[in-house]
Every structure is written in C-alpha cells, then in structure tokens.
Scaffold this motif. Structure first.
Motif, PDB file in Angstrom:
ATOM      1  N   THR A  70      -5.770   5.002  -0.293  1.00  0.00           N
ATOM      2  CA  THR A  70      -6.763   3.934  -0.476  1.00  0.00           C
ATOM      3  C   THR A  70      -7.210   3.329   0.847  1.00  0.00           C
ATOM      4  N   ASN A  99       0.860  -1.175   0.000  1.00  0.00           N
ATOM      5  CA  ASN A  99       0.000   0.000   0.000  1.00  0.00           C
ATOM      6  C   ASN A  99       0.899   1.228   0.000  1.00  0.00           C
ATOM      7  N   TRP A 117      -2.655   7.646   3.594  1.00  0.00           N
ATOM      8  CA  TRP A 117      -3.045   6.378   2.966  1.00  0.00           C
ATOM      9  C   TRP A 117      -4.260   6.648   2.071  1.00  0.00           C
ATOM     10  N   LEU A 120       1.623   0.977  -6.752  1.00  0.00           N
ATOM     11  CA  LEU A 120       1.403   1.720  -5.513  1.00  0.00           C
ATOM     12  C   LEU A 120       1.536   3.206  -5.818  1.00  0.00           C
ATOM     13  N   TRP A 167      -5.334  -2.874   0.345  1.00  0.00           N
ATOM     14  CA  TRP A 167      -4.002  -3.173  -0.148  1.00  0.00           C
ATOM     15  C   TRP A 167      -4.077  -3.672  -1.594  1.00  0.00           C
TER      16      TRP A 167
END
Length: 334
Positions: free
Chosen positions: A255, A245, A253, A270, A259
């Motif tokens: 998203t 990730n 982060w 990524l 993952w």
C-alpha cells in the motif's frame, strides 16, 4: 411379273397386315413386302402358345408359292402375378366371410331384483330393531353413563375454523450467521474484565484461514509448519488507537506509504488474504499513547529478539528487509 401375298393359319387366330398386297416386278428386279402378324385375342395369363401360319405368293397361271412360319404368342401378364392375385383374392374373401360371420357374445350379468329379494334384505343400521313381545317382564335397562363433553379447541388467534388455514404463511426463519470473533471482539471483552492497556490480535495463516484471536503476548500463527501469515488483525484498548503497515515478501510495501489506523476497540488489518498476493515478511506498528512490543517468528530464523517502539513513534518488526523471509508467528504486548 404381277403377284399378290396372302396369309392363313389354322383356327384363324392371327390377323395379317401386308404392305403392299400386290406388287409388280420388272425383269431383273426384286420387290419386298412388309408383313405384320397380330393375335386376334389377348392371352392375359398363362403360358405362351405357338400359332403356325402360311404366307402364299400368288401369280396368275402359276401355283401359289407358300412360306410357312410359327407365331409365338405370350401371356400379357406373368404367371406369378396371376398366382399372387389369386392368393390375395382368396385371403380377402376369407377375411370378409369371417368378419361377417363373427358375432361377439354380449351378455348382461345384471339380474332383475324381485320383490321377495327386496323384502329379504336386512334392515339398515339406522332402523330401529323390531321388539318382540315377551311374556316375562324384562329387567329395567341400565341407563348409559353420560359421556363427558369433548373440550372445545382453544382459539389461539391463528385464524378462523376449518383448521385455521386462513392466516398468511410465516416467512421462513433465517438461521443467524455465526458470530465471528475478531481482535476487536476479544479486546472489548478483555477490557470489560480488566482495566488498563490491552492488545488482541489474530492471524490469517496460508492454507488454514483465520485463527481465533489471542491477547497480550499470546502466540498467533504457527511455528515449524512452514505456514506463513498473510494477514494480521489487531485491535487495542487504552492506547487511544493503533497504526501500522504490512510488508510482503514479493510486493514489499503493497500500500506504499498509506498506513492503516484505527481507534480503541476497532479492527485494523495488515496484509492481504488474496491468493495472488505473497505473505507478510514483517510490519510497522505504533500506538497513539504508550509503546508496543512485538516479537516475531521468521522462517529459517526462528524467534527474533523482542523490541519495543518509543512512545508515539513507529518501528519495523519481522524478517530483515534484504532477506525477504516469510513471517510465521507473532507475540505482541502493550
């Protein structure tokens, strides 16, 4: 008193309209007579003319009392208009006369072909020349060498005669798109040459785009150019897959806890190449079997200490989360 009024002029050019013609005037009174003078003939063009006239008041037993005057008669149309009409008429007459008198000369350059001229024409090339009699025997004429027959065109199956234009036109050949070498392409080539565990990766660098993939500890990205990595493309071989990730400088982060995960020989990405999304500051990574050991170069911090995951577990690599520094280069081994 009873009186009458009459008018007269030299040449009788005027007419007189007197209202009333006879009047009776009481003692101590006065009477008025309205008189209108008109020319007997109209002057269409020309200058004005003066017409002297006399009005006579007549009473019985008394000599007439005369009143003299002058009537000014003007032309009906102005003089300049007469001049204009005269010039216009003269030009019109001149144009008509020239038009009538003009006769275009038409001549034919064609000449009659006489019989003698026809007989004097040279014979056409197709006619055989007349052979004159000769007293001396002529040498035998050499026979011309036989001309080789022209080779017939080969039938290539492209259509009938007349240039072979009967076939359907071929569609334009599309140029093949250039093959993009991704991390999966590189790791498959490496696995075909060498057994064992391998990892290949490439970086999408801001303002530069995608770099060529590198493998097994080689450097991807840039150092000392202040150009951050926005996307990492990773593929593995011999580890039964890879997961990870990406953490961004601004969005964190992006998203969430979702993952990315791909098997051997498949590209995993990524980060994001969108201009509105900030570059990566780090990433988490793990392989399904074995360990993975990344080393990261962070802005203003340089190369960080290389670390490795424990078998089957993930680990974060990159800028300290509280400093949010952009990721600039990576080296990864498995």
């Amino acid at each position: 008193v009873t009186a009458s009024v009459a008018g007269a002029d030299t040449g009788d050019h005027l007419s007189y309209e007197i209202r009333p013609g006879n009047v009776q005037i009481e003692p101590g009174r006065a009477a008025f007579v309205e008189t209108t003078l008109k020319p007997r003939q109209v002057i269409w063009f020309g200058s004005k003319e003066e017409r002297p006239y006399t009005l006579s008041v007549k009473r019985s037993g008394v000599d007439p009392t005369e009143v003299e005057g002058t009537y000014v008669q003007r032309g009906f149309l102005p003089r300049w208009l007469a001049t204009f009409f005269g010039i216009f008429l003269a030009l019109a007459l001149a144009f008509v006369m020239i038009w009538i008198a003009y006769k275009p000369q038409v001549s034919s350059k064609a000449t009659e072909q006489t019989e003698q001229a026809g007989a004097a024409l040279a014979p056409s090339p197709s006619a055989a020349p007349e052979t004159l009699p000769s007293t001396a025997p002529s040498a035998p004429a050499e026979s011309p060498a036989a001309q080789p027959a022209a080779p017939e065109p080969k039938d290539d199956g492209a259509g009938g005669g007349g240039g072979g234009g009967g076939g359907e036109p071929k569609p334009p050949t599309k140029k093949p798109k250039p093959v993009v070498r991704t991390a999966a392409t590189a790791v498959k080539e490496l696995a075909a040459r060498s057994d064992g565990r391998h990892i290949c990766y490439r970086a999408y660098v801001a303002d530069k785009g995608w770099q060529q993939p590198v493998c097994d500890g080689a450097e991807a990205g840039t150092v000392g150019k202040n150009l951050p990595i926005k996307v990492l493309n990773i593929a593995v071989s011999g580890t039964k897959g890879v997961s990870g990730n990406g953490a961004h400088v601004v969005e964190g982060w992006l998203t969430g806890d979702k993952w990315e995960s791909e098997g051997d020989g498949v590209d995993m990405y990524l980060g994001s190449s969108k201009e509105a999304v900030s570059p990566l500051e780090g990433f988490t990574l793990k392989t399904t079997e074995g360990i993975v050991c990344p080393n990261t170069h962070v802005k203003d911090k340089g190369w960080q200490k290389q670390g490795c995951t424990e078998a089957g577990n993930w680990r974060y690599f990159g800028s300290p989360m509280d400093q949010r520094l952009q990721l600039e280069a990576v080296r990864i081994t498995v």
